[in-house]
Design an enzyme around this catalytic site. Structure first.
Site, PDB file in Angstrom:
ATOM      1  N   GLY A 202       0.825  -1.209   0.000  1.00  0.00           N
ATOM      2  CA  GLY A 202       0.000   0.000   0.000  1.00  0.00           C
ATOM      3  C   GLY A 202       0.851   1.248   0.000  1.00  0.00           C
ATOM      4  O   GLY A 202       2.055   1.192  -0.276  1.00  0.00           O
ATOM      5  N   ASN A 203       0.243   2.364   0.271  1.00  0.00           N
ATOM      6  CA  ASN A 203       0.986   3.626   0.352  1.00  0.00           C
ATOM      7  C   ASN A 203       0.433   4.433   1.518  1.00  0.00           C
ATOM      8  O   ASN A 203      -0.544   4.042   2.151  1.00  0.00           O
ATOM      9  CB  ASN A 203       0.895   4.387  -0.975  1.00  0.00           C
TER      10      ASN A 203
END
Ligand code: C5P
Length: 393
Positions: A202-203
């Site tokens: 993810g980020n």
């Protein structure tokens, strides 16, 4: 115009005198409604002389004229300056504990508040949640500014200057709902690509900037569709969020809703790659060697695809979050990106370990399709949101 100036109990109340004065000099009729605490900071005679009207405080005075609702019902605009943390909480909760609370609840007039408090109180999650609630209800928040506070401390929390408050309040009345009748689709947050049932790639996008755009557009009269990818902030009930997680889900949600939107704003941080396969059960280190190799495959570029299929009357806005710190190189990256993506506008900001993500402020430049800078904004994510909307208008 009949303007109610509400004053609550903070030291910035002394500057409310200048707010009242500016409205009077601009030819408006001003009714001051002060809380008891406000009158500990500024004298009633001062406010009465400057407003040229009696100042009301007490809920149980003027009962025969039903004052607790009459003031609000007849107001064209209500401005609360300063608005303390306590008052903001009261407002978010819909309480009518005093005359000012009653006046506001009994009014359909636009409401503008100028928060003033110490930085810690402003940044407190409770205050921020209350502000998000109020913004979602269409309340205009002016400031707070960043600067010297009452003690030796400095930071966000200082009440905006009286002339800025008055200008912002008059602008609300002059241009109600400049996005009325337009549907705006906003994506916010960051996509996650699962590796197995418990892990993902993810980020760090929290969704704050995208949600701020959605709320600002709503406050300006737009019909807003918000697609949230793993949002890490609360969204007020006034906006219904379509929640997604992966890039494929985001792509499907965007393609189902983009055709109805006049403007598509892709603020979400989208994973460019996803694992080629998702393990059906938790990947165990016992079954791996000292290294674990993942094969990633490219995700669709949603922004590119929406831009390629958009109608001539639609605007598509992309975001570029880059770790590049040199402004010229950042700009060059932005120009190359908008040419590649084919969108109408690109909002560029710089992100890093401590900047950009999950913060309350932002600093952006806005490019048009030919790569010219058509707008710049820095400040709270809400201010940046409004500036982006101004450029789109
Ligand atoms: O290429 P980059 O990820 O830097 O581009 C950012 C912009 O493109 C954002 O507006 C983001 O929402 C969008 N994007 C997308 N689909 C992807 C990657 C990014 O829509 N696969």
């Amino acid at each position: 115009m009949r303007v109610v100036v509400g004053i609550t109990g903070g030291i910035a109340a002394y500057k409310a005198v200048s707010v009242v004065r500016a409205f009077v000099l601009a030819g408006h009729s001003v009714q001051v409604v002060a809380t008891d605490a406000a009158l500990r900071f500024v004298g009633k005679p001062t406010l009465e002389a400057i407003s040229r009207n009696p100042v009301y405080t007490e809920l149980y005075e003027g009962v025969a004229e039903v004052r607790h609702v009459a003031i609000g019902q007849s107001a064209d605009l209500i401005v609360v300056a300063p608005a303390t943390a306590n008052f903001i909480a009261q407002l978010a909760g819909g309480f009518a504990a005093d005359l000012l609370g009653n006046t506001i609840l009994a009014s359909r007039a636009p409401l503008v508040i100028a928060p003033a408090m110490h930085t810690e109180m402003w940044q407190n999650a409770a205050t921020q949640a209350n502000i998000a609630t109020l913004t979602g209800r269409g309340v205009t928040i002016v400031g707070p500014a960043v600067g010297q506070l009452t003690g030796s401390d400095a930071g966000p929390g200082r009440m905006s200057e009286p002339e800025d408050i008055v200008a912002a309040a008059l602008a609300v009345v002059d241009s109600p709902g400049d996005l009325a009748g337009r549907r705006i689709l906003v994506t916010a947050g960051g996509t996650r690509e699962p590796l197995d049932p418990v892990r993902f790639i993810g980020n760090r996008s929290s969704g704050k900037q995208g949600v701020a755009i959605a709320l600002a557009a709503l406050a300006r009269g737009a019909a807003v569709t918000l697609i949230g990818a793993n949002l890490e902030i609360d969204v007020p009930d006034t906006i219904s969020v379509q929640n997604v997680s992966t890039t494929a889900e985001l792509a499907a949600a965007v393609s189902a809703t983009a055709a109805d939107a006049a403007v598509v704003i892709m603020a979400a941080a989208v994973a460019d790659y996803r694992p080629e396969s998702v393990a059906p059960s938790k990947i165990k280190k016992e079954s791996q060697g000292d290294t674990l190799n993942l094969t990633l495959v490219k995700n669709p570029d949603i922004l590119h695809d929406v831009s390629a299929t958009k109608r001539a009357d639609q605007l598509v806005v992309g975001f570029a979050a880059e770790t590049e710190t040199d402004p010229d190189t950042l700009l060059a990256l932005g120009r190359a990106k908008i040419a590649r993506k084919g969108c109408d506008f690109l909002v560029i900001n710089s992100v890093g370990w401590t900047t950009g993500f999950a913060t309350d402020g932002n600093d952006v430049r806005i490019l048009n399709a030919t790569g010219d800078i058509v707008g710049e904004a820095s400040g709270s994510k809400r201010d940046v949101a409004n500036r982006i909307l101004d450029v789109l208008l």
